[in-house]
Write a protein that holds these residues in place. Sequence first.
Motif, mmCIF file in Angstrom:
data_model
loop_
_atom_site.group_PDB
_atom_site.id
_atom_site.type_symbol
_atom_site.label_atom_id
_atom_site.label_comp_id
_atom_site.label_asym_id
_atom_site.label_seq_id
_atom_site.Cartn_x
_atom_site.Cartn_y
_atom_site.Cartn_z
ATOM 1 N N ASN A 174 16.005 -1.525 7.748
ATOM 2 C CA ASN A 174 15.423 -1.461 6.311
ATOM 3 C C ASN A 174 14.019 -1.347 6.214
ATOM 4 O O ASN A 174 13.377 -0.562 5.373
ATOM 5 N N LEU A 175 13.390 -1.985 7.185
ATOM 6 C CA LEU A 175 11.822 -1.704 7.189
ATOM 7 C C LEU A 175 11.551 -0.189 7.510
ATOM 8 O O LEU A 175 10.792 0.256 6.926
ATOM 9 N N ARG A 176 12.368 0.255 8.563
ATOM 10 C CA ARG A 176 11.970 1.636 8.982
ATOM 11 C C ARG A 176 12.270 2.656 7.527
ATOM 12 O O ARG A 176 11.430 3.389 7.541
ATOM 13 N N LYS A 177 13.162 2.357 7.020
ATOM 14 C CA LYS A 177 13.325 3.225 5.811
ATOM 15 C C LYS A 177 12.385 2.990 4.869
ATOM 16 O O LYS A 177 11.771 4.140 4.239
ATOM 17 N N LYS A 178 12.100 2.029 4.374
ATOM 18 C CA LYS A 178 10.949 1.466 3.659
ATOM 19 C C LYS A 178 9.704 2.222 3.928
ATOM 20 O O LYS A 178 8.886 3.033 3.323
ATOM 21 N N LEU A 179 9.215 2.187 5.085
ATOM 22 C CA LEU A 179 8.002 2.857 5.682
ATOM 23 C C LEU A 179 7.947 4.113 5.592
ATOM 24 O O LEU A 179 6.910 4.809 5.437
ATOM 25 N N ALA A 180 9.088 4.781 6.024
ATOM 26 C CA ALA A 180 9.464 6.263 5.944
ATOM 27 C C ALA A 180 9.062 6.782 4.428
ATOM 28 O O ALA A 180 8.720 8.175 4.453
ATOM 29 N N LYS A 181 9.159 6.027 3.714
ATOM 30 C CA LYS A 181 9.082 6.628 2.204
ATOM 31 C C LYS A 181 7.601 6.630 1.787
ATOM 32 O O LYS A 181 6.986 7.428 0.740
ATOM 33 N N LYS A 182 6.641 5.915 2.638
ATOM 34 C CA LYS A 182 5.153 5.921 2.395
ATOM 35 C C LYS A 182 4.888 5.798 1.007
ATOM 36 O O LYS A 182 4.004 6.530 0.569
ATOM 37 N N LYS A 183 5.375 4.634 0.673
ATOM 38 C CA LYS A 183 5.003 4.170 -0.682
ATOM 39 C C LYS A 183 4.367 2.713 -0.735
ATOM 40 O O LYS A 183 4.261 2.336 0.454
ATOM 41 N N GLY A 184 3.656 2.420 -1.658
ATOM 42 C CA GLY A 184 2.832 1.261 -1.707
ATOM 43 C C GLY A 184 3.567 0.044 -1.939
ATOM 44 O O GLY A 184 4.690 -0.155 -2.292
ATOM 45 N N THR A 185 2.877 -0.858 -2.303
ATOM 46 C CA THR A 185 3.422 -2.262 -2.860
ATOM 47 C C THR A 185 3.439 -2.334 -4.283
ATOM 48 O O THR A 185 2.843 -1.601 -4.785
ATOM 49 N N PRO A 186 4.304 -3.244 -4.839
ATOM 50 C CA PRO A 186 3.925 -3.618 -6.262
ATOM 51 C C PRO A 186 2.540 -3.687 -6.880
ATOM 52 O O PRO A 186 2.057 -3.152 -7.859
ATOM 53 N N TYR A 187 1.528 -4.267 -6.075
ATOM 54 C CA TYR A 187 0.144 -4.414 -6.458
ATOM 55 C C TYR A 187 -0.807 -3.207 -5.954
ATOM 56 O O TYR A 187 -1.565 -3.078 -6.867
ATOM 57 N N ARG A 188 -0.368 -2.511 -5.127
ATOM 58 C CA ARG A 188 -1.198 -1.532 -4.510
ATOM 59 C C ARG A 188 -0.154 -0.327 -4.318
ATOM 60 O O ARG A 188 -0.002 0.316 -3.442
ATOM 61 N N PRO A 189 0.479 0.438 -5.494
ATOM 62 C CA PRO A 189 1.403 1.286 -5.196
ATOM 63 C C PRO A 189 0.812 2.586 -4.687
ATOM 64 O O PRO A 189 1.552 3.453 -4.234
ATOM 65 N N LYS A 190 -0.457 2.758 -4.897
ATOM 66 C CA LYS A 190 -0.996 4.084 -4.386
ATOM 67 C C LYS A 190 -1.418 3.975 -2.977
ATOM 68 O O LYS A 190 -1.873 5.053 -2.360
ATOM 69 N N THR A 191 -1.335 2.781 -2.367
ATOM 70 C CA THR A 191 -1.900 2.883 -0.876
ATOM 71 C C THR A 191 -0.281 2.706 0.047
ATOM 72 O O THR A 191 0.235 1.397 0.108
#
Length: 327
Positions: free
Chosen positions: A233-250
């Motif tokens: 699941n971590l791999r899938k999340k990182l592959a999306k290249k999205k940010g966190t709720p607080y830093r959505p653009k990073t």
Amino acid sequence: MYDADHGVLRAFKHSGIEIIIGLGNEYLKNISFSEDNAMDWVKVNVEPFLPETRIRGIAVGNEVLGGTTPELWEVLLPAVKNIHHALDQVHLAKVVQVSSPHSAAVFATSFPPSAGAFKESVMPYMKPLLEFFSRIHSPFYINTYPFLAYISDPEHIDINYALFLKNPGIYDDKTNLHYDNMFEAQIDGSYAALEKAGFGKTEVIVSETGWASHGDPNEVGATVQNARTYNLNLRKKLAKKKGTPYRPKTPVKAYVFAIFNENLKPGPTSERNFGLFKADGSISYDIGFTGLKPSSASSLLSSFKVCELLIHCTSFMFIGKISLTSY
């Protein structure tokens, strides 16, 4: 790499794989004493291997601040500065980035994420370190382990929240943000701590994260299934290249710990079982990264030309192309 093993560095010659090498805690005092000592280390462990081996960073120390050796806290920044100066002198400062990974022990609070703050005891050392890293444009590296948080309080932490599975999540009243996984909550806790310290523009990169596939009876949740679930699941999340709720653009960047089980490591059973591969090179579990079955794991290892160096290699980055580090 926790060290700068020359065999490993030679093995990755012309591989195209980017490597961060480590300057171990045991060398910090010596490096901090003089620029000459730092230059000697760079000339022996860095300069001879470039550009054929793509060394892209030096991790000066590991989990020093907040650790159990306070005498090292005072020498960390001088060591960092001396290594950076040595790189600058040989015109490598723009090629090789200097950093220093931290553990969660540097935080006084991290929950909810907006409450993230550094311990007062580490601030006299953390702030000048962050000031220097800000000047040379280095990120804040943090070792983030939902696994450790979960096994410390399994009665009150939802394992689905730790494993990126469906769950109610948590709500941060101060920021009005919702978190459906602990990993991103921990990252945003780091951002909150950096903001309070005056370094809100510093990027956070996760230098270690993973899940143990085996553990002692009191290490609840250390199973092959949970380890596979977390890393997949971590791999899938990182592959999306999205940010966190607080830093959505990073985009979130993280290194997975580890490639190989460290079968000779002391401590709890979990410490020896974070690897995607076992110490003998066979696969621990498949997360769809290699596409290999257990019987074909050796072909992957031989392609990296490091069969004789398996025990050194333990973590890699799921960001675009692969960057590999070894401990």
